[in-house]
Design a protein around this motif. Structure first.
Motif, PDB file in Angstrom:
ATOM      1  N   LYS B 325       0.835  -1.197   0.000  1.00  0.00           N
ATOM      2  CA  LYS B 325       0.000   0.000   0.000  1.00  0.00           C
ATOM      3  C   LYS B 325       0.868   1.245   0.000  1.00  0.00           C
ATOM      4  CE  LYS B 325      -4.346  -0.844   1.232  1.00  0.00           C
ATOM      5  NZ  LYS B 325      -5.536  -0.445   1.970  1.00  0.00           N
ATOM      6  N   LYS B 354      -1.906  -7.693  -4.195  1.00  0.00           N
ATOM      7  CA  LYS B 354      -2.699  -6.472  -4.269  1.00  0.00           C
ATOM      8  C   LYS B 354      -1.798  -5.272  -4.046  1.00  0.00           C
ATOM      9  CE  LYS B 354      -6.343  -5.841  -1.521  1.00  0.00           C
ATOM     10  NZ  LYS B 354      -7.599  -6.139  -0.823  1.00  0.00           N
ATOM     11  N   ASN B 355      -2.067  -4.225  -4.806  1.00  0.00           N
ATOM     12  CA  ASN B 355      -1.335  -2.975  -4.613  1.00  0.00           C
ATOM     13  C   ASN B 355      -2.341  -1.834  -4.666  1.00  0.00           C
ATOM     14  OD1 ASN B 355       0.480  -0.733  -6.684  1.00  0.00           O
ATOM     15  ND2 ASN B 355       0.865  -1.031  -4.519  1.00  0.00           N
ATOM     16  N   ASN B 356      -2.418  -1.082  -3.569  1.00  0.00           N
ATOM     17  CA  ASN B 356      -3.349   0.048  -3.515  1.00  0.00           C
ATOM     18  C   ASN B 356      -2.579   1.325  -3.224  1.00  0.00           C
ATOM     19  OD1 ASN B 356      -5.047  -2.300  -1.637  1.00  0.00           O
ATOM     20  ND2 ASN B 356      -5.778  -1.670  -3.644  1.00  0.00           N
ATOM     21  N   ASN B 357      -2.976   2.372  -3.907  1.00  0.00           N
ATOM     22  CA  ASN B 357      -2.284   3.643  -3.718  1.00  0.00           C
ATOM     23  C   ASN B 357      -3.264   4.752  -3.412  1.00  0.00           C
ATOM     24  OD1 ASN B 357       0.643   3.025  -4.672  1.00  0.00           O
ATOM     25  ND2 ASN B 357      -0.702   2.046  -6.165  1.00  0.00           N
ATOM     26  N   SER B 368       2.019   1.068 -11.389  1.00  0.00           N
ATOM     27  CA  SER B 368       1.773  -0.191 -10.708  1.00  0.00           C
ATOM     28  C   SER B 368       1.576  -1.271 -11.745  1.00  0.00           C
ATOM     29  CB  SER B 368       0.522  -0.055  -9.845  1.00  0.00           C
ATOM     30  OG  SER B 368       0.224  -1.284  -9.241  1.00  0.00           O
ATOM     31  N   PRO B 370       1.286  -5.459 -12.168  1.00  0.00           N
ATOM     32  CA  PRO B 370       1.361  -6.869 -11.792  1.00  0.00           C
ATOM     33  C   PRO B 370       1.847  -7.661 -12.997  1.00  0.00           C
ATOM     34  CG  PRO B 370      -0.904  -6.225 -12.243  1.00  0.00           C
ATOM     35  CD  PRO B 370      -0.051  -5.048 -12.584  1.00  0.00           C
ATOM     36  N   HIS B 383      -4.807 -10.861  -8.705  1.00  0.00           N
ATOM     37  CA  HIS B 383      -4.026  -9.646  -8.465  1.00  0.00           C
ATOM     38  C   HIS B 383      -4.923  -8.459  -8.724  1.00  0.00           C
ATOM     39  CE1 HIS B 383      -3.713  -8.394 -12.665  1.00  0.00           C
ATOM     40  NE2 HIS B 383      -3.713  -9.674 -12.920  1.00  0.00           N
ATOM     41  N   SER B 385      -4.779  -3.848  -8.680  1.00  0.00           N
ATOM     42  CA  SER B 385      -4.108  -2.642  -8.223  1.00  0.00           C
ATOM     43  C   SER B 385      -5.029  -1.448  -8.392  1.00  0.00           C
ATOM     44  CB  SER B 385      -2.772  -2.456  -8.936  1.00  0.00           C
ATOM     45  OG  SER B 385      -2.932  -1.698 -10.095  1.00  0.00           O
ATOM     46  N   THR B 386      -4.973  -0.557  -7.446  1.00  0.00           N
ATOM     47  CA  THR B 386      -5.821   0.620  -7.494  1.00  0.00           C
ATOM     48  C   THR B 386      -5.005   1.869  -7.199  1.00  0.00           C
ATOM     49  OG1 THR B 386      -6.344   0.516  -5.133  1.00  0.00           O
ATOM     50  CG2 THR B 386      -7.843  -0.642  -6.622  1.00  0.00           C
TER      51      THR B 386
END
Ligand SMILES: Nc1ncnc2c1ncn2[C@@H]1O[C@H](COP(=O)(O)OP(=O)(O)OP(=O)(O)O)[C@@H](O)[C@H]1O
Ligand SMILES: [Mg+2]
Lengths: 254, 442
Positions: B325, B354-357, B368, B370, B383, B385-386
């Motif tokens: 994050k 998961k990748n959240n920003n 971002s 994946p 996967h 990402s936001t």
């Protein structure tokens, strides 16, 4: 206490409130009823300072202070409280931490010292009891995974904690079971005094059996179309809103 | 070879290596000597990466490598006193403290761990140990990692930690990596952590910059850590990355997990350090392995923070979970590149990412990406990402209770980070990281 004069507001360019007038005195309980989409929640949001709504004209005064010029947080600090129709879930913010922050922000604004942890916890316990709010919920993330009824009860718990001057309850009764409705109503009745006032938005007479209003207003198409005593609610329950719509049409034709 | 402005530094390293070959270090084994030679050959070919290299396409390294670095500096005598160490400690963690200054182990400032179940020493002093011989340099792909190849060719020293088989170390081992220099330095520390079969440990690494009494010169750190988590072993590994603007890091962490082991990596980085590149590769090389990678980056100023992770599933019935994050301020730049590799043999793999920003500024940038490469058919992978801003409804809800804009935002940022901070199983560390978040936001 509260004086709303010819208030107009729109959202995304569409006018929702079309000249609302309302006077609320300390100690008073006002019910606002009206068909879906008539602007009840919009009125509540505008009073609470939701930036999504644009006030195009009119005035709102709270004990001599111009509410419309204040940011939402300052309105709350001045004593406006909105119990949301749809309380927001905020994962990661604990209910208790949130309340403590709110409490202290309000106290700082009023030049009061921050509350001692002990005193705060004592108050939490007391108010939990008052609205029979499950203590386990207090330590959870704010509204996260709460049932509909639990969320509504949490609103009333917060109301009890923050002890506002003007409380606006937007359909707090919807989603409450019969027992909860009674508990919440009892809570409100215990909290009312000659120093505060309540605006209660509801669709049902049921709530008004417990919390007896001094006035009942019907909001229709962005305006207060009718005002009466508590018997108006009974009349609406019986007749619905069609007659109102007819009357409005006739007025338009005339 | 890739041409670039960093040629002079490149040439300097070539010369360094040749000089070192002549003065060849007698204490090093033939195997290590051969490894260095191979690594050097690779680096000579690869050079420093420019933006045409896929894994480096978002970072222009030239501004970071253009300085006149001392690459083979003698030890500087720096006054790192007790007060500095005390301020770097984490309250109530109750850890053993190991102090590294500019990549060198400081015996005088470090705690001695009683007994012989945990062995801690400078890497250079551990080269005759079986664990070193068994694992050192065996796991890093030199042909793909420019910086790791350079480190392997030229590292001098670093830290060696070994937890013997079946030993449960209750106290965390807190390694405090201090950077402090009046000379422009290019440092290449090298670490090896070996967790014996059935052992259980907690390693906390914190990276800090300490003001040098004369002046603060630029320091570029190119470190490599190899971590072996043997059969049934468990390691909780925390990296807390802070530092001043005159420091830049390329961290390479290579983790190898054997059967039924568990490895958790928690990475938290904060504003300061100009450039922070984290390469984290985890090989799940055994059945029933579990890996969790948690990352939190708070990026501010003109900082560049780049997390490149690879989770490599080689065997069946393994579980990996990754959550990164990011909170982005100012003109910060963050890169997240998460690769999940599921090899043909790795049936019944569970791999999540998961990748959240959260963007606090319009000028901040996030890339971002994946990257899933799946060669087995019976796998569960996901996967996502936001990149988003504050939830306006949540913000209004808080304000409607009297909470001011700044406080409300701070609450929401903590809440956003909570998905990661809430996973930290040690309260003292959680508190410490929450405190760093608070500091980082101001
Ligand atoms: N954010 C918004 N964007 C667009 N339209 C909106 C928005 N909020 C409200 N409206 C519209 O404004 C009108 C009034 O809505 P409001 O929520 O105030 O009604 P209400 O009287 O509270 O209704 P209900 O009894 O169903 O709760 C509706 O037509 C609704 O669709
Ligand atoms: Mg409504």
């Amino acid at each position: 206490m509260l004086s709303i004069k010819n208030l107009r507001a729109s959202v995304e360019g569409k006018e929702i409130l079309k000249g609302v007038n309302l006077e609320v005195k300390a100690g008073g309980i006002h019910a606002i009823m009206g068909p879906n989409g008539s602007g009840k929640s919009t009125l509540a949001s505008v009073l609470a300072g939701n930036p999504n709504f644009e006030v195009t004209s009119g005035e709102v005064w709270l004990d001599g202070k111009n509410l419309l010029e204040m940011a939402a947080e300052d309105r709350a600090r001045e004593g406006v409280f909105l119990a949301f129709q749809y309380p927001v879930e905020i994962p990661g913010v604990s209910n208790i931490n949130f309340l403590r922050t709110a409490m202290n922000e309000i106290r700082t604004y009023r030049n009061l010292p921050a509350m001692e942890a002990k005193e705060f916890l004592k108050m939490v316990k007391e108010k939990q009891k008052l609205v029979e709010f499950d203590a386990a919920l207090t330590n959870r993330s704010l509204n996260e995974g709460f049932s509909g009824g639990e969320k509504k009860r949490n609103e009333i718990f917060q109301l009890a904690m923050l002890d506002p001057k003007l409380a606006i309850l937007d359909e707090t009764d919807s989603g409450l079971d019969i027992d909860a409705l009674r508990i919440v109503s009892n809570g409100v009745n215990k909290l009312r005094s000659d120093k505060n006032a309540f605006i209660i938005i509801t669709h049902y007479q049921r709530l008004l059996d417990y919390i007896v209003p001094d006035f009942v207003h019907v909001l229709y198409n962005g305006q207060i179309a009718k005002t009466g005593g508590k018997e108006l609610a009974l009349e609406l329950e019986e007749k619905g809103y069609d007659w109102l719509k007819e009357a409005a049409k006739e007025q338009e034709l005339a | 070879m890739i041409k670039q402005i960093t040629n002079s530094l490149y040439d300097q390293f070539i010369a360094d290596f040749e000089l070192r070959s002549i003065l060849s270090n007698a204490s090093e084994s033939l195997a290590l000597h051969a490894l260095r030679k191979e690594a050097f050959k690779q680096f000579k070919q690869l050079g420093f990466p420019n933006t045409k290299v896929e894994d480096w396409k978002y970072i222009n390294l030239s501004p970071f490598l253009k300085d006149d670095f001392l690459t083979a500096a003698e030890d500087e005598t720096i006054v790192i006193n007790k007060d500095i160490i005390d301020s770097a400690k984490i309250k109530k963690l109750g850890a053993y403290h190991i102090v590294m200054v500019n990549g060198r182990y400081q015996a005088g400032l470090s705690d001695t761990i009683p007994g012989d179940e945990v062995f801690v020493s400078p890497l250079a002093a551990a080269m005759d140990r079986p664990a070193f011989e068994a694992h050192f340099g065996k796991n890093v792909a030199l042909d793909k990692n420019h910086f790791a190849a350079l480190n392997t060719a030229l590292f001098r020293d670093g830290l060696f930690i070994e937890i013997k088989a079946r030993i449960i170390v209750e106290k965390p081992i807190h390694v405090i990596h201090i950077i402090s220099s009046a000379n422009t330095l290019f440092l290449q520390p090298r670490n090896l952590f070996v967790i014996g079969a059935g052992a259980d440990g907690i390693i906390v690494e914190s990276f800090i910059t300490v003001n040098h009494p004369e002046k603060n010169a630029k320091v570029f750190v190119n470190d490599v850590s190899e971590i072996i988590v043997n059969e049934r072993a468990r390691l909780q590994h925390f990296c807390i990355q802070t530092g001043a603007e005159h420091t830049s890091y390329v961290h390479h962490t290579e983790v190898v997990q054997r059967q039924s082991s568990a490895y958790n990596n928690y990475k938290a980085s904060f504003p300061g350090t100009a450039l922070l590149r984290n390469n984290l590769n985890v090989s799940l090389n055994g059945e029933n392995v579990e890996s969790h990678l948690y990352g939190l980056y708070l990026v501010a100023g003109r900082q560049i923070v780049d997390n490149h992770t690879t989770v490599d599933h080689l065997k069946p019935n393994c579980h990996s979970n990754e959550l990164y994050k990011g909170v982005m301020k100012d003109e910060g730049v963050a890169i997240f590149n998460g690769k999940i590799l599921v090899r043909k043999d790795a049936q019944k793999t569970n791999a999540f990412q998961k990748n959240n920003n959260l963007m606090l500024s319009k000028k901040a940038v996030v890339d971002s990406k994946p990257q899933l490469e799946i060669f087995a058919d019976d796998v569960k992978c996901s996967h996502g990402s936001t990149i988003g801003q504050f939830d306006e409804d949540a913000l209004f809800y808080l304000k409607a209770r009297g909470i001011g804009e700044e406080k409300a935002k701070a609450l929401l940022i903590h809440a956003f980070a909570f998905d990661v901070t809430g996973k930290i199983p040690i309260t003292a560390l959680q508190t410490y990281i929450n405190h760093l978040i608070e500091e980082g936001l101001n």
